[in-house]
Design an enzyme around this catalytic site. Structure first.
Site, PDB file in Angstrom:
ATOM      1  N   CYS A 107     -42.711 -48.995  71.578  1.00  0.00           N
ATOM      2  CA  CYS A 107     -43.127 -47.991  70.598  1.00  0.00           C
ATOM      3  C   CYS A 107     -44.129 -48.529  69.571  1.00  0.00           C
ATOM      4  CB  CYS A 107     -41.892 -47.409  69.918  1.00  0.00           C
ATOM      5  SG  CYS A 107     -42.221 -45.958  68.888  1.00  0.00           S
TER       6      CYS A 107
ATOM      7  N   LYS B  94     -37.240 -55.955  70.930  1.00  0.00           N
ATOM      8  CA  LYS B  94     -38.343 -55.570  70.044  1.00  0.00           C
ATOM      9  C   LYS B  94     -38.327 -56.435  68.792  1.00  0.00           C
ATOM     10  CE  LYS B  94     -40.306 -51.449  67.786  1.00  0.00           C
ATOM     11  NZ  LYS B  94     -40.105 -50.004  67.534  1.00  0.00           N
TER      12      LYS B  94
ATOM     13  N   GLU C  86     -38.556 -45.641  76.119  1.00  0.00           N
ATOM     14  CA  GLU C  86     -37.718 -46.333  75.124  1.00  0.00           C
ATOM     15  C   GLU C  86     -36.357 -45.651  75.003  1.00  0.00           C
ATOM     16  OE1 GLU C  86     -38.074 -47.441  70.332  1.00  0.00           O
ATOM     17  OE2 GLU C  86     -39.292 -45.829  71.200  1.00  0.00           O
TER      18      GLU C  86
END
Length: 498
Positions: free
Chosen positions: A373, A319, A263
């Site tokens: 994540c 995300k 990430e």
């Protein structure tokens, strides 16, 4: 007086029992102690009498001890910039533990209100609030009891019924072991305890995972959070990732078919990273997946891109499940006026949310479901994929989570998602633990925490779709609704009879 001392003693024992139960979670990984703590909680509940608020206080105390221990890693993000945020660390831990413990207090109080003499009702209310915890206020199911089962035989039940039904099984079994009964009942309880001990100790009983012909290279730069965005150091970590990408295969004839960086792997926003992307393309003859920030219409996104062999952006994913108070602040633009920002935010509101789960096409490897994540914490986010992928793919920056419990608990949740879906997962983490995970949740290749390097890992084949991947949480939610409605009606009838 003696009764008062005993009552106060139970309230003091509850946080201690909760702290012991948390030893079931990583980094300790002792699920038998988790189960012992749950038995203690049901025993304390059975021994304690009085109004529902007393039961709620008991449950809150157990939850406070549990979450205070299990979530102690939460202080780590505040220590990255000690001068600005260090003072918040103890308050964050105490308030978070106290806040989440309210769910467990609600479960204990509701059980006492619904059926004061029925210990098993607590198993239902407790499991129900754990499901609620995964969804309400954007959800935070971290450190659920079922998470401790990921490495033992009992954890394979997630493929069939999912993690929240496994919570119900744990709670109900613990309740059965503290119920009073005749000799035959106690013998049955002993046999049940023995069988549970075996399920909580034995590893998953499955053959080695069949492998595809594809190899995935997982890159782990090990950039400390305070160095990740530092102009004096970020070029060093970028070059380290380039070197790992261009390195020779670790095994003869096993060149990687895909390279995955973690990430926010580069410090430049996507629109400013043209030369960096070209360098990545030059270092690799195969597609590279990496996390990157991007800007659009005055908004920032925490994104993942797939680069082709020339370093051009081939596919993009934003995300969609963001970390509150970390990646964004509620009412962020207003809070920014007072100098209050999320820890990982850019400006004001911080990151903006993407449209939702989506797949990326990775050619011969099939389709991958990107998880950035925090998104790997939510079973329902994975179930929300538009169609079944060939494998799961997580990029994460676990430097935020400290050097012990946090990253290991995050890995446990990644393993849960693999079990639930019957899919392998390729996981690249900045500071570790990068890992290839098979469809039974077993780590087949990994890089140790807080080390730099890369690993070339064969991609396992997926299993057939699991029952849980087909059903999701709706059947369990309906079951809880019916059970709780029935208990409410039963209580009303009992009240009318009185």
């Amino acid at each position: 007086m003696i009764q008062g001392l005993a009552r106060r003693g139970r309230f003091l024992l509850a946080p201690l029992a909760g702290a012991i139960a948390a030893v079931g979670q990583a980094p300790y990984d002792l699920p038998l102690l988790l189960f012992a703590g749950l038995i203690a909680a049901f025993w304390l509940y059975r021994a304690q009498s009085g109004r529902p608020w007393r039961a709620a206080l008991l449950g809150w105390g157990f939850g406070f001890g549990y979450f205070l221990h299990a979530l102690q890693w939460i202080v780590s993000p505040f220590m990255v910039d000690v001068a600005r945020h260090g003072w918040m660390a103890p308050f964050a831990l105490i308030l978070l533990a106290a806040g989440i413990a309210l769910f467990w207090g609600l479960a204990f109080g509701a059980a006492r209100w619904l059926a004061p003499r029925r210990v098993w009702v607590l198993a239902v209310t407790w499991a129900a609030v754990e499901l609620l915890r995964a969804y309400i206020f954007t959800g935070f199911p971290w450190a659920m009891p079922a998470q401790a089962l990921v490495g033992v035989m009992a954890g394979q039940g997630m493929a069939w019924v999912g993690p929240y039904a496994l919570n119900l099984w744990l709670f109900f079994t613990a309740a059965l072991l503290v119920m009073r009964g005749a000799l035959t009942v106690r013998l049955g309880q002993g046999a049940l305890a023995l069988s549970m001990a075996l399920l909580l100790v034995l590893p998953p009983q499955a053959p080695p995972a069949p492998l595809t012909d594809n190899v995935v290279r997982l890159v782990q730069p090990n950039a400390a959070q305070r160095d990740k965005w530092n102009p004096d150091t970020f070029e060093f970590y970028f070059k380290r990732q380039l070197d790992y990408t261009a390195a020779a295969p670790q095994s003869a004839g096993a060149a990687p078919d895909l390279v995955i960086w973690p990430e926010t792997a580069i410090p430049w926003a996507l629109d400013m990273a043209g030369s960096a992307l070209a360098e990545i393309g030059a270092a690799s003859e195969v597609p590279v997946v990496l996390g990157v920030q991007r800007r659009q219409n005055m908004r920032y996104y925490n994104s993942l891109v797939v680069l082709d062999a020339n370093g051009a952006v081939d596919q993009l994913y934003d995300k969609h499940h963001l970390v509150p108070f970390g990646e964004y602040m509620p009412m962020g633009d207003l809070m920014a006026r007072f100098g209050i920002h999320g820890l990982a935010a850019q400006e004001g509101n911080g990151y903006s949310s993407g449209p939702g789960a989506q797949l990326v096409d990775l050619g011969a490897l099939g389709t991958g479901l990107p998880l950035i994540c925090y998104e790997a914490v939510f079973a329902h986010d994975v179930n929300a994929a538009p169609e079944r992928p060939s494998f799961l793919m997580q990029v994460t920056n676990d430097a935020w989570f400290g050097k012990a419990a946090g990253p290991k608990q995050h890995l446990a949740q990644a393993r849960m998602r693999a079990i639930e879906q019957g899919l392998p997962m390729a996981r690249a983490a900045n500071t570790g633990i990068s890992a290839m995970i098979d469809p039974w949740g077993r780590v087949t290749a990994s890089l140790a925490l807080n080390t730099e390097g890369f690993v070339d890992a064969p991609l396992p084949k997926p299993l057939p779709p699991t029952l849980y991947s087909r059903s999701g949480d709706l059947p369990l939610a309906l079951l809880f609704a019916l059970l709780l409605a029935g208990l409410v009606m039963r209580r009303r009838r009992a009240g009318n009879a009185d």
